[in-house]
Design a protein around this motif. Structure first.
Motif, PDB file in Angstrom:
ATOM      1  N   MET A  87       0.831  -1.187   0.000  1.00 41.66           N
ATOM      2  CA  MET A  87       0.000   0.000   0.000  1.00 41.66           C
ATOM      3  C   MET A  87       0.872   1.245   0.000  1.00 41.66           C
ATOM      4  N   SER A  88       0.389   2.245  -0.688  1.00 43.56           N
ATOM      5  CA  SER A  88       1.112   3.509  -0.720  1.00 43.56           C
ATOM      6  C   SER A  88       0.150   4.646  -0.403  1.00 43.56           C
ATOM      7  N   LYS A  89       0.724   5.771  -0.021  1.00 47.48           N
ATOM      8  CA  LYS A  89      -0.076   6.952   0.273  1.00 47.48           C
ATOM      9  C   LYS A  89       0.299   8.060  -0.693  1.00 47.48           C
ATOM     10  N   VAL A  90      -0.717   8.807  -1.125  1.00 47.14           N
ATOM     11  CA  VAL A  90      -0.487   9.977  -1.966  1.00 47.14           C
ATOM     12  C   VAL A  90      -1.287  11.139  -1.400  1.00 47.14           C
ATOM     13  N   LYS A  91      -0.799  12.323  -1.652  1.00 49.15           N
ATOM     14  CA  LYS A  91      -1.524  13.514  -1.201  1.00 49.15           C
ATOM     15  C   LYS A  91      -2.735  13.739  -2.105  1.00 49.15           C
ATOM     16  N   LEU A  92      -3.778  14.274  -1.525  1.00 44.49           N
ATOM     17  CA  LEU A  92      -5.031  14.497  -2.232  1.00 44.49           C
ATOM     18  C   LEU A  92      -4.852  15.256  -3.555  1.00 44.49           C
ATOM     19  N   PRO A  93      -4.009  16.295  -3.628  1.00 47.23           N
ATOM     20  CA  PRO A  93      -3.851  17.006  -4.904  1.00 47.23           C
ATOM     21  C   PRO A  93      -3.324  16.137  -6.053  1.00 47.23           C
ATOM     22  N   GLN A  94      -2.700  15.011  -5.745  1.00 44.89           N
ATOM     23  CA  GLN A  94      -2.229  14.121  -6.804  1.00 44.89           C
ATOM     24  C   GLN A  94      -3.389  13.365  -7.459  1.00 44.89           C
ATOM     25  N   LEU A  95      -4.514  13.275  -6.762  1.00 45.48           N
ATOM     26  CA  LEU A  95      -5.675  12.551  -7.275  1.00 45.48           C
ATOM     27  C   LEU A  95      -6.775  13.470  -7.796  1.00 45.48           C
ATOM     28  N   ALA A  96      -6.742  14.724  -7.389  1.00 46.39           N
ATOM     29  CA  ALA A  96      -7.842  15.645  -7.694  1.00 46.39           C
ATOM     30  C   ALA A  96      -7.410  16.744  -8.647  1.00 46.39           C
ATOM     31  N   THR A  97      -8.326  17.133  -9.512  1.00 41.66           N
ATOM     32  CA  THR A  97      -8.067  18.280 -10.389  1.00 41.66           C
ATOM     33  C   THR A  97      -8.566  19.566  -9.766  1.00 41.66           C
TER      34      THR A  97
END
Length: 107
Positions: A1-11
């Motif tokens: 499992m990995s974590k990403v910051k919300l801005p990496q997933l959202a436009t």
């Protein structure tokens, strides 16, 4: 499992007035996969929003997942009514910043 910051997933990550006494926080994801990952992780919930904004969970009016738009909306009670003495953002347009550091766990 990995974590990403919300801005990496959202436009789009934004805030706006939802009347003079409420703020709405909108997160619009770049694709269905990103939206579904955030929904599955339940990263945007009443507890998290309350912690990020320093408010009681009762002041988080609602969280809505809207799949046709790949979006999640959270509505909270404004700490000060729009335009009231001591209020610093009459349009509520600068209140999304705490969401920018939110991490989403990907499976």
């Amino acid at each position: 499992m990995s974590k990403v910051k919300l801005p990496q997933l959202a436009t789009v990550i934004r805030s706006k007035n939802s009347g003079p006494y409420e703020l709405t926080l909108d997160v619009i994801f770049k694709d269905q996969e990103s939206y579904e990952a955030a929904c599955k992780a339940r990263v945007i919930n009443k507890t998290t929003i309350a912690e990020l904004y320093g408010i009681q969970e009762d002041d988080v009016i609602g969280i809505v997942e809207f799949s046709p738009a790949n979006a999640i909306k959270a509505t909270i009670v404004r700490p000060y009514p729009s335009g009231a003495l001591g209020e610093t953002d009459v349009y509520g347009a600068q209140q999304h910043a705490p969401l920018l550091d939110l991490e989403v766990e990907l499976n």
